[in-house]
Design an enzyme around this catalytic site. Structure first.
Site, PDB file in Angstrom:
ATOM      1  N   TYR A 169       0.862  -1.174   0.000  1.00  0.00           N
ATOM      2  CA  TYR A 169       0.000   0.000   0.000  1.00  0.00           C
ATOM      3  C   TYR A 169       0.903   1.230   0.000  1.00  0.00           C
ATOM      4  CZ  TYR A 169      -3.769  -3.275   0.884  1.00  0.00           C
ATOM      5  OH  TYR A 169      -4.653  -4.308   0.757  1.00  0.00           O
ATOM      6  N   ARG A 345      -6.896 -15.955  10.211  1.00  0.00           N
ATOM      7  CA  ARG A 345      -7.715 -17.040   9.664  1.00  0.00           C
ATOM      8  C   ARG A 345      -8.199 -18.005  10.732  1.00  0.00           C
ATOM      9  NH1 ARG A 345      -3.590 -18.942   5.122  1.00  0.00           N
ATOM     10  NH2 ARG A 345      -2.206 -18.096   6.720  1.00  0.00           N
TER      11      ARG A 345
END
Length: 394
Positions: A169, A345
């Site tokens: 980013y 996760r």
């Protein structure tokens, strides 16, 4: 003496009830950037499940800094919903962090209907075209955006602000030698490539004040040829530590622009990715998917070999990320001097996992690293295995 998982721990001005943080994972339930009930419930469930702090993902500092149009922009209009979110998380016994950032080269400009920025001009597949290198005036504006966003996060009741310096980013791309080709004060040497992220962190720290923690999600390696590697990321980390504005770093790696599996590892659900996209994008994924999503075998705690070198070089509190599913992995990390671990996760698969660890009813999560959760970010991020096992309702 090695700390235990479930004893309180300090993170800057905060006291966390245990050593487990829910890492930021894009929730996929912010239509046109709205603070939906689903977003609040997502984080309430994590908080109820025992994590000490949960992190709201991808809070963009400006409309152009969104990943796409269904990404939250942290502005005044969002304050009522954000306050409801933090109040809900606090009521469930956890703290709340806001991950703030600018997507840079990863922004979908067609979806956002506004341009994005990059350190240097280059083609960007997510932007579906050429992204021009930012002017100094534009970069000054982004610093102001970060400072304003941090103030809103404080007003909204967030306990911590995580500045995204990872995954290529905007701030991460400034640190990366293959993405930053500037010849001014923000490009060239390692120190100059660190200068712009330093400015942003200083502005965020100024806005956060003394009662809110400021952390950074920090790329150790981009996972791409000629990208950021430990020989340069370690010196940058030392510079950021010396500045004194960060309360901790969460160590990560990879590139949402060029290598989307580096920070996941495990199976590549390419068929599901293709099915989740419009036909033209899906066709492109069939052609270029293996390049953008290379296969890496899953290993428990896969960033640990890199992170150990940061632990040796820094005194700053560090948060270990990357494939953490087991109690013995967490205990080992704490024994090596990491102050916290971040899980993603494993908590999608079982939001109650931290409580189960504490009760000693289980010592390992149920995530099988199929990564089929990844394509669900467009329809509400979830574990499809868990969803398939839910009892049918009548």
């Amino acid at each position: 003496m090695t700390p235990t998982i479930f004893e309180p721990a300090r993170l800057g001005p905060l006291t966390l009830k245990n050593r487990i943080i829910k890492a930021a994972t894009f929730e996929g339930v912010m239509p046109r950037g709205a603070i939906s009930d689903d977003l609040i419930n997502f984080h309430a469930q994590v908080a109820r499940g025992g994590a000490a702090m949960t992190t709201v993902a991808y809070c963009a500092v400006s409309p152009g800094g969104r990943v796409h149009r269904d990404t939250l922009v942290m502005n005044e209009q969002a304050l009522p919903g954000l306050r409801r979110l933090t109040e809900t998380v606090h009521a469930e016994g956890a703290l709340a962090a806001a991950q703030i950032g600018h997507a840079g080269l990863v922004a979908n400009t067609l979806s956002n209907k506004t341009k994005t920025l990059a350190p240097s001009t280059r083609l960007s597949p997510p932007a579906m075209g050429l992204v021009k290198g930012a002017t100094l005036a534009e970069l000054d504006g982004v610093v102001a955006d970060y400072e304003r966003t941090a103030r809103i996060a404080v007003d909204a009741g967030f306990d911590a602000i995580e500045v995204h310096l990872g995954h290529n980013y905007l701030l991460s791309s400034f640190m990366s030698p293959n993405l930053n080709k500037r010849h001014d004060q923000y490009g060239g040497t390692v120190a100059r490539r660190a200068e712009y992220p330093r400015r942003v962190i200083e502005a965020v720290r100024r806005a956060a004040g003394p009662s809110v923690a400021v952390t950074a999600k920090f790329n150790m390696s981009d996972g791409v040829p000629k990208g950021l590697w430990l020989d340069q990321s370690l010196p940058i980390a030392k510079i950021l530590e010396a500045d004194g504005h960060l309360d901790a770093m969460q160590l990560t790696g990879g590139s949402s622009l060029l290598n989307g599996m580096y920070f996941f590892r495990g199976d590549v659900p390419m068929a599901e990715f293709v099915a989740s996209q419009p036909k033209l994008v899906g066709y492109g994924l069939k052609l270029y998917g293996p390049t953008l999503f290379p296969k890496y075998p899953f290993e428990e705690g896969f960033f640990l070999p890199f992170a150990r070198q940061f632990r040796e070089a820094l005194s700053l509190p560090l948060i270990l990320l990357g494939g953490i599913n087991r109690v013995d992995t967490i205990e080992g990390a704490l024994g090596e001097g990491f102050e916290f671990v971040a899980m993603a996760r494993a908590l999608l698969r079982d939001p109650q996992l931290v409580n189960k660890f504490q009760s000693e009813s289980v010592s390992e999560g149920l995530c099988v690293h199929c990564n089929k959760c990844m394509p669900t970010i467009y329809t509400g991020t979830r574990c499809v295995v868990r969803e398939a096992l839910r009892p049918a309702t009548t």
